[in-house]
Motif scaffolding. Structure first.
Motif, PDB file in Angstrom:
ATOM      1  N   VAL A 204       0.853  -1.184   0.000  1.00 14.67           N
ATOM      2  CA  VAL A 204       0.000   0.000   0.000  1.00 14.67           C
ATOM      3  C   VAL A 204       0.890   1.235   0.000  1.00 14.67           C
ATOM      4  O   VAL A 204       2.002   1.218   0.538  1.00 14.67           O
ATOM      5  N   ALA A 205       0.410   2.295  -0.626  1.00  9.13           N
ATOM      6  CA  ALA A 205       1.112   3.568  -0.599  1.00  9.13           C
ATOM      7  C   ALA A 205       0.671   4.339   0.632  1.00  9.13           C
ATOM      8  O   ALA A 205      -0.524   4.429   0.923  1.00  9.13           O
ATOM      9  N   VAL A 206       1.627   4.882   1.368  1.00  5.34           N
ATOM     10  CA  VAL A 206       1.330   5.628   2.595  1.00  5.34           C
ATOM     11  C   VAL A 206       1.798   7.071   2.425  1.00  5.34           C
ATOM     12  O   VAL A 206       2.988   7.333   2.261  1.00  5.34           O
ATOM     13  N   SER A 207       0.838   8.001   2.432  1.00  6.05           N
ATOM     14  CA  SER A 207       1.142   9.428   2.354  1.00  6.05           C
ATOM     15  C   SER A 207       1.074  10.017   3.756  1.00  6.05           C
ATOM     16  O   SER A 207       0.029   9.948   4.408  1.00  6.05           O
ATOM     17  N   ASP A 208       2.184  10.567   4.213  1.00  2.00           N
ATOM     18  CA  ASP A 208       2.272  11.102   5.572  1.00  2.00           C
ATOM     19  C   ASP A 208       2.190  12.623   5.523  1.00  2.00           C
ATOM     20  O   ASP A 208       3.023  13.279   4.887  1.00  2.00           O
ATOM     21  N   TYR A 209       1.180  13.176   6.189  1.00  2.00           N
ATOM     22  CA  TYR A 209       0.974  14.621   6.210  1.00  2.00           C
ATOM     23  C   TYR A 209       1.293  15.179   7.602  1.00  2.00           C
ATOM     24  O   TYR A 209       0.909  14.584   8.617  1.00  2.00           O
ATOM     25  N   VAL A 210       1.969  16.324   7.625  1.00  2.00           N
ATOM     26  CA  VAL A 210       2.278  17.013   8.874  1.00  2.00           C
ATOM     27  C   VAL A 210       1.914  18.486   8.726  1.00  2.00           C
ATOM     28  O   VAL A 210       1.865  19.031   7.615  1.00  2.00           O
ATOM     29  N   TRP A 211       1.700  19.113   9.845  1.00  2.00           N
ATOM     30  CA  TRP A 211       1.302  20.517   9.861  1.00  2.00           C
ATOM     31  C   TRP A 211       2.465  21.410   9.454  1.00  2.00           C
ATOM     32  O   TRP A 211       3.582  21.295   9.974  1.00  2.00           O
ATOM     33  N   ASP A 212       2.207  22.314   8.514  1.00  2.00           N
ATOM     34  CA  ASP A 212       3.181  23.311   8.076  1.00  2.00           C
ATOM     35  C   ASP A 212       2.680  24.673   8.540  1.00  2.00           C
ATOM     36  O   ASP A 212       1.785  25.252   7.921  1.00  2.00           O
ATOM     37  N   PRO A 213       3.236  25.207   9.628  1.00  2.00           N
ATOM     38  CA  PRO A 213       2.705  26.460  10.155  1.00  2.00           C
ATOM     39  C   PRO A 213       2.907  27.650   9.224  1.00  2.00           C
ATOM     40  O   PRO A 213       2.137  28.608   9.250  1.00  2.00           O
ATOM     41  N   ASP A 214       3.937  27.610   8.402  1.00  2.00           N
ATOM     42  CA  ASP A 214       4.183  28.725   7.477  1.00  2.00           C
ATOM     43  C   ASP A 214       3.142  28.748   6.357  1.00  2.00           C
ATOM     44  O   ASP A 214       2.649  29.813   5.979  1.00  2.00           O
ATOM     45  N   ALA A 215       2.821  27.561   5.818  1.00  2.78           N
ATOM     46  CA  ALA A 215       1.830  27.481   4.742  1.00  2.78           C
ATOM     47  C   ALA A 215       0.408  27.431   5.283  1.00  2.78           C
ATOM     48  O   ALA A 215      -0.542  27.725   4.561  1.00  2.78           O
ATOM     49  N   GLY A 216       0.260  27.053   6.559  1.00  2.77           N
ATOM     50  CA  GLY A 216      -1.067  26.967   7.157  1.00  2.77           C
ATOM     51  C   GLY A 216      -1.872  25.780   6.676  1.00  2.77           C
ATOM     52  O   GLY A 216      -3.114  25.823   6.690  1.00  2.77           O
TER      53      GLY A 216
END
Length: 241
Positions: A204-216
């Protein structure tokens, strides 16, 4: 009369093993600790770029699903607490405005989404026929406040995943928009991982997302493949990987 003795060619002792190794190497073989013939490894060629002179146009202003956007048509949330917001109304307002904005192109939202929302009634959970998944509240931005994570199932396979946060002024903002086959969605340590099937039933493909405070927004930080055991139906159990 004495006959002369035949001449004997003297060979240094070390020349014999050296000669043997040289002959073995030339033949492409040796003992288990020596050289081995790997066969024809083929010709190494540089990658070939296809259609290198063709590039996609940039998305029109306001039609990039990877950007944050204040959801229009919603009252500001007092105390900036997502628990005080109606999750179904947030999703309805966002998908409706996105469909209107992209003009049915599907860039921001699948054209079927608004029609699917008509299956939901005005109750808190949308009723038994509502294709919206139960809302989940988790802190994925690290500010101590919970964000809203939900998804609209478009059919038996494809879904529209959305994550929303509340700004300090009470405005609800979309920070992640993703159309995907949701094999699984996991939240841990302020990471949101989206698992999607691939053409290989054991991966399976796993896309990991994290918060980017600069881009919001929640930004893609890592894309990996995870091994699991397929069951022949195009899905896999991550717990068995």
């Amino acid at each position: 009369m004495r006959l002369p003795l035949p001449r004997v060619l003297a060979v240094p002792v070390l020349a014999v093993p050296v000669l043997a190794v040289a002959l073995a190497a030339a033949a492409g073989c040796a003992d288990v600790e020596g050289l081995h013939d790997e066969g024809d490894l083929g010709t190494v060629r540089a990658p070939q770029t296809l259609w290198k002179d063709l590039h996609p146009d940039p998305p029109p202003a306001g039609q990039d699903p990877g950007t944050a956007a204040v959801v229009p048509g919603l009252d500001k949330v007092p105390g900036a607490d997502m628990r005080d917001a109606n999750a179904l109304e947030v999703l309805r307002a966002d998908l409706t405005s996105s469909a209107r904005q992209d003009g049915g192109t599907g860039r921001l939202v699948d054209p079927r989404a608004v029609q699917r929302l008509t299956l939901c009634d005005r109750s808190a959970d949308g009723g038994p026929d509502c294709p919206v998944r139960p809302a989940v509240l988790r802190d994925v931005t690290g500010d101590g406040k919970e964000e809203l994570i939900t998804a609209l199932d478009l059919d038996g396979r494809l879904s529209e995943l959305r994550v929303y946060t509340v700004r300090d002024d009470g405005a609800i903002t979309r920070i992640l928009s993703r159309r995907a086959v949701l094999e699984g969605v996991e939240v841990a340590a302020e990471h949101l991982a989206v698992r999607e099937p691939t053409s290989n039933p054991d991966e399976v493909a796993v896309s990991d997302y994290v918060w980017d405070p600069d881009a919001g927004i929640m930004n893609l930080s890592q894309l990996t493949l995870d091994t699991c055991h397929g069951n022949g139906s195009g899905s896999c159990d991550p717990g068995k990987g």
